[in-house]
Design an enzyme around this catalytic site. Sequence first.
Site, PDB file in Angstrom:
ATOM      1  CG  ASP A  24     161.329  34.530  80.067  1.00 36.44           C
ATOM      2  OD1 ASP A  24     161.053  35.695  80.420  1.00 36.44           O
ATOM      3  OD2 ASP A  24     160.811  33.516  80.563  1.00 36.44           O
ATOM      4  N   GLY A  51     158.247  32.667  85.448  1.00 34.79           N
ATOM      5  CA  GLY A  51     159.516  33.373  85.603  1.00 34.79           C
ATOM      6  C   GLY A  51     160.633  32.380  85.306  1.00 34.79           C
ATOM      7  CG  ASN A  81     161.816  39.959  80.047  1.00 38.03           C
ATOM      8  OD1 ASN A  81     161.874  38.955  80.749  1.00 38.03           O
ATOM      9  ND2 ASN A  81     161.370  41.114  80.505  1.00 38.03           N
TER      10      ASN A  81
HETATM   11  O1  MRU Z   1     155.279  34.397  81.382  1.00 36.00           O
HETATM   12  P1  MRU Z   1     156.153  34.581  82.581  1.00 36.00           P
HETATM   13  O2  MRU Z   1     155.451  35.214  83.739  1.00 36.00           O
HETATM   14  O3  MRU Z   1     156.858  33.283  82.961  1.00 36.00           O
HETATM   15  O4  MRU Z   1     157.260  35.586  82.116  1.00 36.00           O
HETATM   16  C1  MRU Z   1     158.239  35.987  83.033  1.00 36.00           C
HETATM   17  C2  MRU Z   1     159.147  37.020  82.496  1.00 36.00           C
HETATM   18  O5  MRU Z   1     159.091  37.398  81.352  1.00 36.00           O
HETATM   19  C3  MRU Z   1     160.201  37.537  83.409  1.00 36.00           C
HETATM   20  O6  MRU Z   1     160.452  38.874  83.163  1.00 36.00           O
HETATM   21  C4  MRU Z   1     161.483  36.741  83.156  1.00 36.00           C
HETATM   22  O7  MRU Z   1     161.259  35.367  83.319  1.00 36.00           O
HETATM   23  C5  MRU Z   1     162.592  37.167  84.038  1.00 36.00           C
HETATM   24  S1  MRU Z   1     162.201  36.783  85.701  1.00 36.00           S
HETATM   25  C6  MRU Z   1     163.427  36.700  86.690  1.00 36.00           C
END
Ligand code: MRU
Length: 358
Positions: free
Chosen positions: A244, A58, A254
């Site tokens: 992201d 995240g 994202n």
């Molecule tokens: O691969 P991840 O689990 O790190 O991806 C996370 C996401 O895509 C979330 O939707 C994004 O970071 C926003 S979280 C507040």
Amino acid sequence: MTGPHTELLAHDPVAAIRWKDDGLELLDQRVLPARESWLRLESATDTAAAIRDMVVRGAPAIGVTAAYGAVLAVREAVKTDPVGWREVLGPLLQVLRVARPTAINLGWSLDRMERRLQTVEHEPVAAALAEAIEIHEQDKFRNRRIGLNGAPVIEHGSTIVTHCNTGSLATGGFGTAMSVIRAAWEDGRVASIYVDETRPWLQGSRLTAWELSRCNVPARLIVDGAAASVMREARRGWAIVGADRIAANGDVANKIGTYALAVQARFHGFGFMVAAPTSTVDHGTAQGSAIPIEQRDGAELTAGQAWQLPPGIGTHNPVFDVTPAQLIDCIVTEQGVHRPPFAVSLAEACESAAASAE
Ligand code: MRU
């Protein structure tokens, strides 16, 4: 912080990152919800590995973790060379910087730590820790503001669809899209909440479902492919997601599947909201096509299957996608609700955030 719907944003029943007894501890998200197990990290290299291996994930959570990782890096550097520690520090921060490519919060947070360390004269470890704690606390504060800003946009009786995990696990606390969902639900605006399972890593079914349950917010899990039918049946509502990295023009990177959700939302007359702190806005990237998209091991696609892929069948596992700005109805930051065209409004929001942080 006051407001009509703040109870669910007043206390956070979930925390994933803590600084304890001079070390960094992370709730291991790879084994949730089956086990709640904390990993202790004593070095920057171990912190980078934890980010890469998704112990923590995240975008904002990666940024907060990297800040604490930088504290461990400073400690190592000072131990190695109490006078020339800055030279030792550079390569250690670089290891953190490249841990994952898409979430801009990682670089944002390390830039901020480096700026602080440039001016420090005494006690660099203490100065670094104070900055990391401030980054962490500021993220929680911003996320609560995001919830309060975003909730009034949700019309009463709305059906909500969300993707990936955007809650306390994915941030310093309270979440981004999850903060909006918590506040809107508490304010009585939400008819039902649907959680995409989020293939292949299952952030939705493993993490978002667990977090909503912890907050006593009822929801239903769906396979990612069910979102379109849910929207057609519900007729009105919002798809609410995190980010992201947000390019200067409002294109949003994202979790893979976000773009598909945005297309489906537009087709079915659902609103599409992106909730993210200003630390996720990347003004150095003009548009989404320039955002690096992480490719992960194809084994994630077949994990848990009892069979092997047949000969001649490979895998393709980009874990993020880019939703073009024209499919986004609003971007909610701690500074307010931004409507298209996003460029000026996002730039102003980042300036205000920087000014208020000084
Ligand atoms: O691969 P991840 O689990 O790190 O991806 C996370 C996401 O895509 C979330 O939707 C994004 O970071 C926003 S979280 C507040």
